[in-house]
Design a protein around this motif. Structure first.
Motif, PDB file in Angstrom:
ATOM      1  N   UNK A   1      -4.241  -9.390  -9.987  1.00  0.00           N
ATOM      2  CA  UNK A   1      -2.929  -9.297  -9.349  1.00  0.00           C
ATOM      3  C   UNK A   1      -2.616  -7.849  -8.957  1.00  0.00           C
ATOM      4  N   UNK A   2      -2.857  -6.915  -9.856  1.00  0.00           N
ATOM      5  CA  UNK A   2      -2.570  -5.503  -9.584  1.00  0.00           C
ATOM      6  C   UNK A   2      -3.404  -4.989  -8.413  1.00  0.00           C
ATOM      7  N   UNK A   3      -4.673  -5.362  -8.375  1.00  0.00           N
ATOM      8  CA  UNK A   3      -5.559  -4.931  -7.297  1.00  0.00           C
ATOM      9  C   UNK A   3      -5.096  -5.503  -5.960  1.00  0.00           C
ATOM     10  N   UNK A   4      -4.755  -6.787  -5.944  1.00  0.00           N
ATOM     11  CA  UNK A   4      -4.310  -7.435  -4.716  1.00  0.00           C
ATOM     12  C   UNK A   4      -3.027  -6.791  -4.191  1.00  0.00           C
ATOM     13  N   UNK A   5      -2.052  -6.590  -5.056  1.00  0.00           N
ATOM     14  CA  UNK A   5      -0.787  -5.974  -4.630  1.00  0.00           C
ATOM     15  C   UNK A   5      -0.981  -4.521  -4.198  1.00  0.00           C
ATOM     16  N   UNK A   6      -1.857  -3.812  -4.884  1.00  0.00           N
ATOM     17  CA  UNK A   6      -2.157  -2.427  -4.508  1.00  0.00           C
ATOM     18  C   UNK A   6      -2.802  -2.365  -3.126  1.00  0.00           C
ATOM     19  N   UNK A   7      -3.723  -3.282  -2.858  1.00  0.00           N
ATOM     20  CA  UNK A   7      -4.370  -3.333  -1.544  1.00  0.00           C
ATOM     21  C   UNK A   7      -3.357  -3.647  -0.440  1.00  0.00           C
ATOM     22  N   UNK A   8      -2.439  -4.578  -0.702  1.00  0.00           N
ATOM     23  CA  UNK A   8      -1.386  -4.896   0.272  1.00  0.00           C
ATOM     24  C   UNK A   8      -0.519  -3.665   0.552  1.00  0.00           C
ATOM     25  N   UNK A   9      -0.120  -2.975  -0.509  1.00  0.00           N
ATOM     26  CA  UNK A   9       0.737  -1.796  -0.351  1.00  0.00           C
ATOM     27  C   UNK A   9       0.030  -0.696   0.430  1.00  0.00           C
ATOM     28  N   UNK A  10      -1.237  -0.442   0.129  1.00  0.00           N
ATOM     29  CA  UNK A  10      -1.995   0.586   0.858  1.00  0.00           C
ATOM     30  C   UNK A  10      -2.070   0.271   2.349  1.00  0.00           C
TER      31      UNK A  10
END
Length: 83
Positions: free
Chosen positions: A40-49
């Motif tokens: 979840x953290x990786x997915x949300x971080x990728x979206x934010x970037x």
């Protein structure tokens, strides 16, 4: 045999021309499961970037059928719901 087309588009361009109808019944949401916090953290971080840098982010494919100019997804429901 029906001729199936594969199309690549952006999420926003897709929404300008069509609707998406997410079925009420969905399988478990992988990013929401206990023990999948890193996913979840990786997915949300990728979206934010991607948003911060105004870049594209490939979210793999969405598969489904069209009816009355509306997409009824069979695979990719969770990605669409997240967006």
């Amino acid at each position: 045999m029906k001729n199936n087309k594969i199309q690549q588009t952006t999420f926003w361009k897709f929404l300008q021309n069509r609707k998406i109808e997410i079925p009420i019944i969905q399988r478990d949401y992988a990013q929401g499961r206990i023990g999948k916090e890193k996913l979840r953290e990786t997915f949300l971080s990728d979206l934010k970037k991607a948003l911060d840098n105004n870049t594209t982010l490939k979210l793999d494919f969405v598969y489904g059928s069209f009816e009355n100019n509306s997409l009824n997804p069979l695979d990719g429901q969770q990605r669409l719901t997240t967006l």
